[in-house]
Each structure stands twice: as structure tokens, then as C-alpha cells.
Design an enzyme around this catalytic site. Structure first.
Site, PDB file in Angstrom:
ATOM      1  N   ASP A 222      -8.949  -3.425  -0.145  1.00  0.00           N
ATOM      2  CA  ASP A 222      -8.786  -2.306  -1.086  1.00  0.00           C
ATOM      3  C   ASP A 222     -10.153  -1.671  -1.329  1.00  0.00           C
ATOM      4  O   ASP A 222     -11.087  -2.340  -1.810  1.00  0.00           O
ATOM      5  CB  ASP A 222      -8.262  -2.795  -2.440  1.00  0.00           C
ATOM      6  CG  ASP A 222      -6.781  -3.150  -2.433  1.00  0.00           C
ATOM      7  OD1 ASP A 222      -6.081  -2.866  -1.445  1.00  0.00           O
ATOM      8  OD2 ASP A 222      -6.325  -3.724  -3.449  1.00  0.00           O
TER       9      ASP A 222
ATOM     10  N   HIS B 216      -9.053   3.702  -3.743  1.00  0.00           N
ATOM     11  CA  HIS B 216      -7.621   3.390  -3.820  1.00  0.00           C
ATOM     12  C   HIS B 216      -7.087   3.653  -5.234  1.00  0.00           C
ATOM     13  O   HIS B 216      -5.930   4.006  -5.402  1.00  0.00           O
ATOM     14  CB  HIS B 216      -7.406   1.934  -3.429  1.00  0.00           C
ATOM     15  CG  HIS B 216      -5.997   1.451  -3.546  1.00  0.00           C
ATOM     16  ND1 HIS B 216      -4.911   2.184  -3.144  1.00  0.00           N
ATOM     17  CD2 HIS B 216      -5.495   0.275  -4.010  1.00  0.00           C
ATOM     18  CE1 HIS B 216      -3.809   1.496  -3.359  1.00  0.00           C
ATOM     19  NE2 HIS B 216      -4.133   0.346  -3.901  1.00  0.00           N
TER      20      HIS B 216
ATOM     21  N   PHE C  51      -0.737   0.191  35.580  1.00  0.00           N
ATOM     22  CA  PHE C  51      -1.663  -0.944  35.571  1.00  0.00           C
ATOM     23  C   PHE C  51      -2.022  -1.395  34.167  1.00  0.00           C
ATOM     24  O   PHE C  51      -2.914  -2.214  33.983  1.00  0.00           O
ATOM     25  CB  PHE C  51      -2.962  -0.589  36.322  1.00  0.00           C
ATOM     26  CG  PHE C  51      -2.738  -0.045  37.703  1.00  0.00           C
ATOM     27  CD1 PHE C  51      -1.737  -0.540  38.513  1.00  0.00           C
ATOM     28  CD2 PHE C  51      -3.540   0.983  38.196  1.00  0.00           C
ATOM     29  CE1 PHE C  51      -1.518  -0.031  39.784  1.00  0.00           C
ATOM     30  CE2 PHE C  51      -3.337   1.493  39.460  1.00  0.00           C
ATOM     31  CZ  PHE C  51      -2.312   0.995  40.273  1.00  0.00           C
TER      32      PHE C  51
ATOM     33  N   HIS D 274      -2.331  -0.239   3.240  1.00  0.00           N
ATOM     34  CA  HIS D 274      -2.201  -1.421   2.373  1.00  0.00           C
ATOM     35  C   HIS D 274      -1.072  -2.309   2.874  1.00  0.00           C
ATOM     36  O   HIS D 274      -0.082  -2.532   2.184  1.00  0.00           O
ATOM     37  CB  HIS D 274      -2.031  -0.994   0.916  1.00  0.00           C
ATOM     38  CG  HIS D 274      -3.220  -0.219   0.434  1.00  0.00           C
ATOM     39  ND1 HIS D 274      -4.220  -0.785  -0.325  1.00  0.00           N
ATOM     40  CD2 HIS D 274      -3.604   1.050   0.681  1.00  0.00           C
ATOM     41  CE1 HIS D 274      -5.164   0.121  -0.544  1.00  0.00           C
ATOM     42  NE2 HIS D 274      -4.810   1.242   0.056  1.00  0.00           N
TER      43      HIS D 274
ATOM     44  N   ASN E 101       0.085  -0.009  22.980  1.00  0.00           N
ATOM     45  CA  ASN E 101       1.049   0.323  21.924  1.00  0.00           C
ATOM     46  C   ASN E 101       0.442   1.335  20.974  1.00  0.00           C
ATOM     47  O   ASN E 101      -0.773   1.496  20.926  1.00  0.00           O
ATOM     48  CB  ASN E 101       1.391  -0.919  21.102  1.00  0.00           C
ATOM     49  CG  ASN E 101       1.903  -2.065  21.945  1.00  0.00           C
ATOM     50  OD1 ASN E 101       2.745  -1.880  22.826  1.00  0.00           O
ATOM     51  ND2 ASN E 101       1.388  -3.249  21.700  1.00  0.00           N
TER      52      ASN E 101
ATOM     53  N   HIS F  35      -5.224  -7.161   3.802  1.00  0.00           N
ATOM     54  CA  HIS F  35      -5.891  -5.863   3.776  1.00  0.00           C
ATOM     55  C   HIS F  35      -6.976  -5.779   2.710  1.00  0.00           C
ATOM     56  O   HIS F  35      -7.025  -6.586   1.779  1.00  0.00           O
ATOM     57  CB  HIS F  35      -4.878  -4.720   3.634  1.00  0.00           C
ATOM     58  CG  HIS F  35      -4.254  -4.590   2.284  1.00  0.00           C
ATOM     59  ND1 HIS F  35      -3.126  -5.280   1.911  1.00  0.00           N
ATOM     60  CD2 HIS F  35      -4.593  -3.838   1.208  1.00  0.00           C
ATOM     61  CE1 HIS F  35      -2.802  -4.967   0.667  1.00  0.00           C
ATOM     62  NE2 HIS F  35      -3.681  -4.088   0.206  1.00  0.00           N
TER      63      HIS F  35
HETATM   64  C1  23J Z   1      -0.223   0.812  -4.940  1.00  0.00           C
HETATM   65  C2  23J Z   1       0.207   0.760  -6.241  1.00  0.00           C
HETATM   66  C3  23J Z   1       0.162  -0.437  -6.930  1.00  0.00           C
HETATM   67  C4  23J Z   1      -0.338  -1.566  -6.299  1.00  0.00           C
HETATM   68  C5  23J Z   1      -0.796  -1.509  -4.964  1.00  0.00           C
HETATM   69  C6  23J Z   1      -0.721  -0.315  -4.301  1.00  0.00           C
HETATM   70  C7  23J Z   1      -1.361  -2.710  -4.280  1.00  0.00           C
HETATM   71  O1  23J Z   1      -1.237  -3.809  -4.687  1.00  0.00           O
HETATM   72  C8  23J Z   1      -2.207  -2.546  -3.079  1.00  0.00           C
HETATM   73  O2  23J Z   1      -1.829  -2.912  -1.969  1.00  0.00           O
HETATM   74  O3  23J Z   1      -3.334  -2.084  -3.233  1.00  0.00           O
HETATM   75  S1  23J Z   1      -0.391  -3.052  -7.187  1.00  0.00           S
HETATM   76 MN    MN Z   2      -4.061  -2.694  -1.414  1.00  0.00          MN
END
Ligand code: 23J
Ligand code: MN
Length: 262
Positions: free
Chosen positions: A79, A83, A62, A73, A66, A77
Site C-alpha cells: 500500500d 492509496h 517459439f 490491491h 500471458n 501487496h
Molecule cells: C480500499 C478500501 C478499503 C480498504 C482497502 C482498499 C484495503 O484494505 C487495501 O487493499 O488497501 S480496507
Molecule cells: Mn491495499
């Protein structure tokens, strides 16, 4: 004493359409363009996968559902401060620990689309932001600074979106002094229409990747792969940008919405 705020006029405006909801997110799926870091940073975010569990069939008569394979990232998205190494020690620097009041904030939209049309490597500088402020008013404390480039119109094609050649990616972004300046004004975050918040050339800047390094060093946020910034006024829109509450998350795909008065 200040009177208690009243949301009934906002509720009415949303119903009547005099306040419009503009979708700033790109579709999220296997075709979503993903960042390709240079070979010296060997590991990249994997391709997005959507796997079916059941589809009203013997696996679930039913229901349809997914499961996802999805980098934090990926696509449109958010940040979070942790990060980047410069923001790694903030106790409230991960997606699950940020105060949710920071997920609703005004937006300043700086139109760089004409410059970027001529030069995909265009960089917005502090002087560029100051010129915008002369016309539209100051960047207020606690507001987003969004770089409109119309780059999102390339989002359907990874090749056009990343725009790389043998010298690397060619895409617009901020200078170091641009990010320093908006931080001095108390901006809550920096947003762009490109695959990440930094320019394609940002690996060669000092410090490298200033939108990441400096924003996150100040416990501030980023938004990447935004769409439809051309549908926003320079000032006056309210952004709703709430990442998933991923435990110790460094970022998250999200639906970014703008409230715009018509
Ligand atoms: C990891 C390393 C470098 C960068 C990035 C990720 C991103 O742009 C991100 O998506 O945060 S520049
Ligand atoms: Mn990012």
C-alpha cells in the site's frame, strides 16, 4: 571515518545458506482472495484473470506468454501513501516515486497467533507492542512492524480468509493507538497476514481504517496478505519489499522476501 561496508560476507552467507531467503508472498492467480467492501462502497477490485497470448503455437510458435487483469490491491501487496486520502498530497507517495532505499528494511515480528486462535477479531494495541519491546527490544526507526497471526494458513480459501458473517468480516489487526505508537517510534510500515492491513472491524474505528489512514498520513507504507511470518525471528530479519514501478500507482502486488540468519 567509518570504513566502507563490505557485502562479501553476505554473498557468502547467501551461498552457504547461513542467511536464508524466506518467501512471504502468497500465490497470485484467479483463486487469490480479494477484499469485499461493504455495499455502500459499491465498487470492488475485480477478480484476477490470466489470459494466454501464445503457448508455443500458431499465435507464437517459439514462445509462451500471458497478459493479466490485476487490481493493484490484489494478493500479497504493497500500500503506497496515495492509496488513502490522508496521504494523497505526498509528491513521493506513489509506487513509482518512493525512494527505493525504503524497499529494504529490518522487520519486527509481533506474534499474536495464540490470541487470534482464540479470537479472530483480536486487536493488537500500543500496550501489546510495548510488552513485545520489553522482551525483544525497541522498534527501531525505519523498520517494519509485522503482525504475525498465522492467518495466512487460511489464504487458500477466500471464505475462511475473509471470515465474514452478517455483521461483516472477522479478522485481526491493529488498534488506533497501536498505529499511533509505531509511528511515534519511526516505523516505516505496518504489515499483516490479512486481506488488507486493517482489522475486519476497522471500518467502525475512529478514524476508520487506522492502518491506512494514519500510516499513509505519515507517508508510510502497508503490506497485506503476507505469508510465513511464523518462519521469521521476532527481530533481525531484513525485508525486501519492492512494489512494481506503476506510474502513479496506489499499490502493487509484489514478492516480499525476508533475509533470515540461521
Ligand atoms: C480500499 C478500501 C478499503 C480498504 C482497502 C482498499 C484495503 O484494505 C487495501 O487493499 O488497501 S480496507
Ligand atoms: Mn491495499
Amino acid at each position: 571515518m567509518a570504513q566502507k561496508a563490505d557485502l562479501s560476507s553476505l554473498a557468502e552467507a547467501l551461498l552457504s545458506g547461513s542467511v536464508e531467503v524466506v518467501d512471504l508472498s502468497a500465490p497470485l492467480g484467479p483463486q487469490t482472495p480479494l477484499i469485499k467492501l461493504p455495499p455502500d462502497f459499491a465498487k470492488n477490485t475485480p477478480a484476477i484473470e490470466i489470459h494466454n497470448i501464445s503457448n508455443y503455437d500458431k499465435n507464437g510458435p517459439f514462445w509462451s506468454w500471458n497478459w493479466l487483469k490485476l487490481g493493484e490491491h490484489s494478493g500479497t501487496h504493497f500500500d503506497a501513501p496515495i492509496h488513502w486520502i490522508s496521504g494523497k498530497d505526498y509528491a513521493d507517495g506513489s509506487t513509482d516515486k518512493i525512494n527505493p532505499k525504503n524497499f529494504v528494511a529490518p522487520a519486527n515480528v509481533i506474534d499474536c497467533s495464540a490470541e487470534v486462535k482464540k479470537n479472530p477479531d483480536f486487536l493488537l494495541s500500543a500496550d501489546g507492542v510495548r510488552a513485545w519491546e520489553k522482551k525483544h527490544g525497541d522498534i527501531a526507526k525505519g523498520s517494519w512492524v509485522l503482525m504475525r497471526t498465522d492467518w495466512y494458513t487460511r489464504n487458500g480459501s477466500e471464505k475462511e480468509f475473509l471470515n465474514a458473517d452478517d455483521k461483516g468480516p472477522h479478522s485481526p489487526g491493529p488498534t488506533v493507538d497501536c498505529i499511533e505508537y509505531i509511528l511515534s517510534k519511526g516505523a516505516i510500515g505496518w504489515g499483516s497476514e490479512t486481506v488488507g492491513t486493517d482489522a475486519g472491524s476497522a471500518g467502525g474505528m475512529t478514524p476508520p481504517f487506522p492502518a491506512h489512514n494514519l500510516m499513509h498520513k505519515s507517508n508510510r507504507y502497508g503490506l497485506a496478505s503476507l505469508c510465513n511470518l511464523d518462519k521469521l525471528p521476532p527481530k533481525g530479519a531484513i525485508l525486501i519489499a519492492a512494489p512494481l514501478k506503476i506510474v502513479n500507482g496506489t499499490g502493487s502486488p509484489l514478492r516480499v522476501l525476508a533475509l533470515v540468519a540461521r
